[in-house]
Design an enzyme around this catalytic site. Structure first.
Site: not given
Length: 347
Positions: A241, A243-244, A246, A53
């Site tokens: 994201g 399922l948000t 957007k 990361y």
């Protein structure tokens, strides 16, 4: 906030885990520190990171930066003993990480020592194998995955070497518990068998993708989790994201992952659009935030050890942590099941 035992260890983790993969690219050090402060204040005691990361995007220039940011917060806050800290060793395929070598005794020791230095700590509560050397059906590879091409003896020898090395790290006090990531039922059971036969550390958890759009864990791995006490640490519980809502109707919000990582790791396809629309309509029908509904569903699963959330904005983090207080009715769960039956695999 509820807490659950991690596998058969004496480690207790919050049901929501703070993910960190945007820290160092999409999020600054100051923003990451603010997220950690807020999460801990809300009862989150579990942070998950990796040497790889940040991933938005993965690059040689940012390699290890997320762990460094966590390390500066740990030093500043003095809260190391209050937290369960997890990291992962990267597998092959990234030339800038140990020349792209596969996971083995030498690479694990190199990786854990480097992670400890960046994190400014002398131990990790959970150390995970980020992905198996032999290949995986994860990361959208299920369409081409072919286990018949694997070398049985090589796969077994690699798992034995990895487990023995992790056992040495546990004896040295550098690692408390061990876990897997992006693994299969066979791989998990092989680790468990070898640990029992050789007195080595028992796998405590498996970190795989799980969300309303991608529920492969419901099958064989759910059975393994139940009988063997290997709980799921669910990553991408909001499907990066999707399922948000957007990304509906072709939207690409400025600064979102889709503007950086393109197709969201293969998730942003036409196949997911009708399923996402159905889940958005369902959440609206029940007066729920769609992200909170999606997270509450994950939290309701019997095999779940912790759900890993990630946010680039504080309002997202606040919303996601608050999902711990959202309970889904039996009727809503039946409606989710009906949508899943109609759209069983969209990613």
């Amino acid at each position: 906030m509820q807490y659950k035992r991690l596998g058969r260890t004496d480690i207790s983790v919050s049901e929501i885990c703070l993910g960190t993969m945007t820290w160092g690219t999409q999020n600054s050090e100051a923003e990451a520190h603010e997220q950690m402060d807020y999460a801990v204040g809300k009862g989150v005691n579990f942070f998950d990171t990796a040497e790889l990361y940040p991933t938005t995007p993965v690059s040689p220039e940012t390699y290890g930066r997320t762990e460094e940011i966590i390390g500066t917060w740990l030093k500043k806050s003095g809260k190391r003993k209050d937290l369960i800290l997890a990291s992962k060793v990267a597998g092959s395929g990234r030339p800038h990480i140990r020349g792209g070598r596969e996971i083995g005794a030498e690479t694990i020791r190199e990786a854990v020592d480097a992670s400890l230095k960046r994190l400014q700590t002398d131990y990790l509560d959970l150390y995970q194998i980020h992905w198996p050397n032999r290949g995986t059906f994860h990361f959208r590879n299920s369409w081409t995955f072919d286990a018949s091409a694997q070398d049985r003896e090589k796969a077994r020898a690699e798992i034995a070497e990895i487990l023995e090395t992790l056992g040495g790290l546990v004896k040295d006090g550098k690692v408390r518990a061990v876990g897997l990531s992006n693994e299969s039922a066979w791989g998990t059971l092989k680790y468990l068998r070898l640990s029992e036969e050789n007195g080595l550390p028992r796998v405590a958890s498996i970190q795989n993708e799980y969300n309303l759009l991608y529920r492969q864990f419901d099958l064989d791995l759910a059975e393994v989790a139940h009988h063997e006490d290997v709980g799921l640490l669910a990553y991408s519980p909001l499907a990066a994201g999707l399922l948000t809502g957007k990304y509906q109707d072709g939207s690409r919000p400025t600064g979102s992952r889709a503007t950086i990582n393109g197709d969201l790791g293969g998730r942003l396809t036409p196949y997911q659009e009708p399923a996402v629309k159905a889940y958005l309509e369902l959440s609206a029908k029940h007066g729920l935030d769609p992200a909170q509904m999606a997270l509450a569903f994950c939290l309701s699963r019997p095999f779940m050890a912790s759900v890993i959330i990630g946010a680039t904005k504080m309002e997202q983090l606040q919303r996601d942590i608050a999902s711990a207080d959202v309970k889904l009715s039996d009727d809503l769960m039946k409606e989710i099941a009906a949508i899943h039956r109609q759209y069983p695999m969209t990613l």
